[in-house]
Design a protein around this motif. Structure first.
Motif, short mmCIF file in Angstrom:
data_model
loop_
_atom_site.label_atom_id
_atom_site.label_comp_id
_atom_site.label_asym_id
_atom_site.label_seq_id
_atom_site.Cartn_x
_atom_site.Cartn_y
_atom_site.Cartn_z
N LEU A 230 0.87 -1.19 0.00
CA LEU A 230 0.00 0.00 0.00
C LEU A 230 0.90 1.23 0.00
CD1 LEU A 230 -2.69 1.43 0.01
CD2 LEU A 230 -2.74 1.24 2.52
N ILE A 231 0.82 1.99 -1.07
CA ILE A 231 1.58 3.23 -1.22
C ILE A 231 0.58 4.33 -1.57
CG2 ILE A 231 3.44 4.40 -2.44
CD1 ILE A 231 4.51 1.63 -3.23
N VAL A 232 0.63 5.42 -0.84
CA VAL A 232 -0.29 6.54 -1.05
C VAL A 232 0.52 7.78 -1.36
CG1 VAL A 232 -2.12 7.98 -0.06
CG2 VAL A 232 -1.99 5.54 0.51
N ARG A 233 0.21 8.42 -2.50
CA ARG A 233 0.90 9.65 -2.90
C ARG A 233 -0.09 10.81 -2.84
NH1 ARG A 233 1.75 13.44 -6.60
NH2 ARG A 233 3.89 13.95 -7.26
N PHE A 234 0.27 11.83 -2.08
CA PHE A 234 -0.59 13.01 -1.97
C PHE A 234 -0.20 14.05 -3.02
CE2 PHE A 234 -0.96 11.17 2.30
CZ PHE A 234 -2.34 11.19 2.45
N PRO A 235 -1.12 14.99 -3.32
CA PRO A 235 -0.81 16.02 -4.31
C PRO A 235 0.50 16.74 -3.98
CG PRO A 235 -3.13 16.09 -3.76
CD PRO A 235 -2.49 15.10 -2.82
N ASP A 236 1.28 16.99 -5.04
CA ASP A 236 2.58 17.67 -4.91
C ASP A 236 3.56 16.90 -4.05
OD1 ASP A 236 2.28 19.86 -6.62
OD2 ASP A 236 1.14 20.97 -5.11
N GLY A 237 3.27 15.63 -3.78
CA GLY A 237 4.21 14.81 -3.03
C GLY A 237 4.35 15.19 -1.56
N SER A 238 3.33 15.84 -1.01
CA SER A 238 3.39 16.12 0.42
C SER A 238 3.42 14.79 1.18
CB SER A 238 2.18 16.96 0.86
OG SER A 238 0.98 16.23 0.70
N GLU A 239 4.11 14.76 2.28
CA GLU A 239 4.36 13.54 3.08
C GLU A 239 5.32 12.59 2.38
OE1 GLU A 239 3.30 13.67 6.01
OE2 GLU A 239 1.63 15.08 5.88
N ALA A 240 6.01 13.05 1.33
CA ALA A 240 6.92 12.18 0.58
C ALA A 240 7.99 11.58 1.48
CB ALA A 240 7.58 12.95 -0.56
N GLY A 241 8.24 10.30 1.28
CA GLY A 241 9.30 9.62 2.01
C GLY A 241 8.90 9.05 3.35
N ARG A 242 7.66 9.26 3.77
CA ARG A 242 7.23 8.72 5.05
C ARG A 242 7.03 7.21 4.94
NH1 ARG A 242 5.22 11.10 9.33
NH2 ARG A 242 4.69 13.03 8.22
N ARG A 243 7.47 6.49 5.95
CA ARG A 243 7.22 5.05 6.05
C ARG A 243 6.44 4.78 7.32
NH1 ARG A 243 10.26 2.22 1.97
NH2 ARG A 243 9.15 0.36 2.67
N VAL A 244 5.42 3.94 7.21
CA VAL A 244 4.56 3.61 8.34
C VAL A 244 4.80 2.16 8.72
CG1 VAL A 244 2.18 3.39 9.13
CG2 VAL A 244 2.83 5.32 7.66
N SER A 245 5.28 1.93 9.93
CA SER A 245 5.58 0.57 10.36
C SER A 245 4.42 -0.06 11.14
CB SER A 245 6.83 0.56 11.24
OG SER A 245 6.65 1.37 12.40
N ALA A 246 3.37 0.72 11.42
CA ALA A 246 2.24 0.20 12.18
C ALA A 246 1.46 -0.83 11.38
CB ALA A 246 1.31 1.35 12.59
N LEU A 247 0.83 -1.77 12.07
CA LEU A 247 -0.07 -2.72 11.43
C LEU A 247 -1.29 -1.99 10.89
CD1 LEU A 247 0.00 -5.64 14.02
CD2 LEU A 247 0.71 -5.82 11.63
N THR A 248 -1.66 -2.30 9.65
CA THR A 248 -2.87 -1.75 9.05
C THR A 248 -3.58 -2.84 8.26
OG1 THR A 248 -1.70 -1.02 7.04
CG2 THR A 248 -1.85 0.56 8.87
N GLN A 249 -4.87 -2.60 7.96
CA GLN A 249 -5.65 -3.53 7.15
C GLN A 249 -6.53 -2.76 6.17
OE1 GLN A 249 -6.80 -6.73 10.46
NE2 GLN A 249 -6.24 -7.62 8.47
N PRO A 250 -7.03 -3.44 5.12
CA PRO A 250 -7.78 -2.75 4.06
C PRO A 250 -8.99 -1.96 4.56
CG PRO A 250 -7.09 -4.89 3.28
CD PRO A 250 -6.73 -4.85 4.73
N SER A 251 -9.65 -2.40 5.62
CA SER A 251 -10.82 -1.65 6.11
C SER A 251 -10.44 -0.23 6.49
CB SER A 251 -11.45 -2.38 7.30
OG SER A 251 -10.52 -2.50 8.37
N GLU A 252 -9.25 -0.02 7.00
CA GLU A 252 -8.81 1.32 7.39
C GLU A 252 -8.51 2.19 6.18
OE1 GLU A 252 -7.56 -1.37 10.90
OE2 GLU A 252 -5.92 -0.62 9.62
#
Length: 297
Positions: A230-252
């Motif tokens: 799961l990779i999410v790109r925001f307009p103009d690349g804001s938040e670029a380079g952030r990595r999320v190590s928390a557990l997540t699932q598709p419902s979220e």
């Protein structure tokens, strides 16, 4: 862009150093990578978009079915069928789809593909780059990719089969990445890298012999089956380079998408994680799968 299945460990953004995925590498560099996104039900035979259209409110929704299956899911304003063996048709039709959305204030374009579910589109020229120094062919012999490995038991001790399987899978991943590049180039040419949220994900992993089987042969919930990209790109690349190590699932992710369109849905959302506002939203992930008369939680 959502794949029915994807061997996440074959992607550069998830640590792979030998499979070429420059398009996804760039998307990851410009976006947020979720490292521990876990499937709820890792079933590659089902659409990944269940539950999305009814959350979009007045937004226009377009589903591009780039799979081998017919899709008649309710709620979508427009469904466009594109044969999975003809990626050039998708690139040809996509400009017209974007033209129809140009004056629409809010819209969701969902491209569903089974490109990484066998049988693969494994280009011979790409494959030869992967096997050049690994498999010696007899003079005059052409080695072809194993583009349709059967779901079922796999002998992990057969080194030649292992190499052929994994180099063929790598070929399919790189071929898909190249097709994705041309789609993203079109989106950039329309300015959508500055005005739209992009996301890349999958509904299931795809085991490639790591535990003695290929595909979802048995409901063994190993990482290769449940770990999703799961990779999410925001307009103009804001938040670029952030990595999320928390557990997540598709419902979220579903709740986050609804929130982007101003709709409300109960349950936790990925949004605080995507913006670095929290370190975790769940203490554990739950997966369930049934196959061949057996099930596992």
């Amino acid at each position: 862009v959502a794949l029915r299945s994807c061997p996440t460990a074959f992607l550069g953004p998830y640590g792979n150093e030998w499979v070429a995925t420059p398009t996804l590498d760039r998307l990851a560099a410009e976006g947020v990578v979720l490292d521990r996104h876990i499937a709820r039900i890792p079933d590659a035979t089902k659409p990944t978009c269940t539950g999305f259209p009814e959350l979009m409110g007045r937004a226009r929704t377009v589903f591009v079915n780039h799979t081998r299956d017919e899709f008649g899911g309710p709620g979508w304003d427009e469904i466009v069928a594109v044969p999975p063996t003809e990626p050039e048709v998708l690139r040809r039709d996509l400009p017209a789809i974007l033209d129809r959305l140009a004056d629409v204030p809010d819209w969701l374009l969902w491209i569903e593909s089974d490109a990484l579910t066998p049988p693969w589109d494994a280009r011979q020229d790409v494959f030869e780059e992967y096997v050049d120094d690994l498999i010696e062919a007899a003079e005059g012999e052409t080695i072809e990719p194993w583009d349709d490995p059967p779901t079922g038991p796999f002998d992990r001790d057969d080194e030649a089969a292992w190499e052929l399987l994994h180099r063929s899978a790598a070929t399919a991943v790189t071929t898909f990445d190249g097709d994705l590049s041309r789609i993203f180039d079109l989106l950039r040419s329309r300015g959508l890298h500055q005005s739209a949220i992009w996301a890349f994900t999958a509904g299931s992993g795809w085991p490639l012999g790591e535990h003695g089987f290929v595909g979802p042969h048995r409901p063994w919930l190993h990482e290769e089956l449940v770990h999703l990209p799961l990779i999410v790109r925001f307009p103009d690349g804001s938040e670029a380079g952030r990595r999320v190590s928390a557990l997540t699932q598709p419902s979220e992710f579903l709740v986050a998408v609804a929130g982007w369109f101003g709709a409300e849905r109960s349950g936790p959302s990925l949004r605080p994680l995507l913006h670095g506002e929290t370190d975790a939203i769940r203490p554990h992930a739950v997966s369930h799968f049934e196959a061949n008369g057996a099930e596992e939680w």
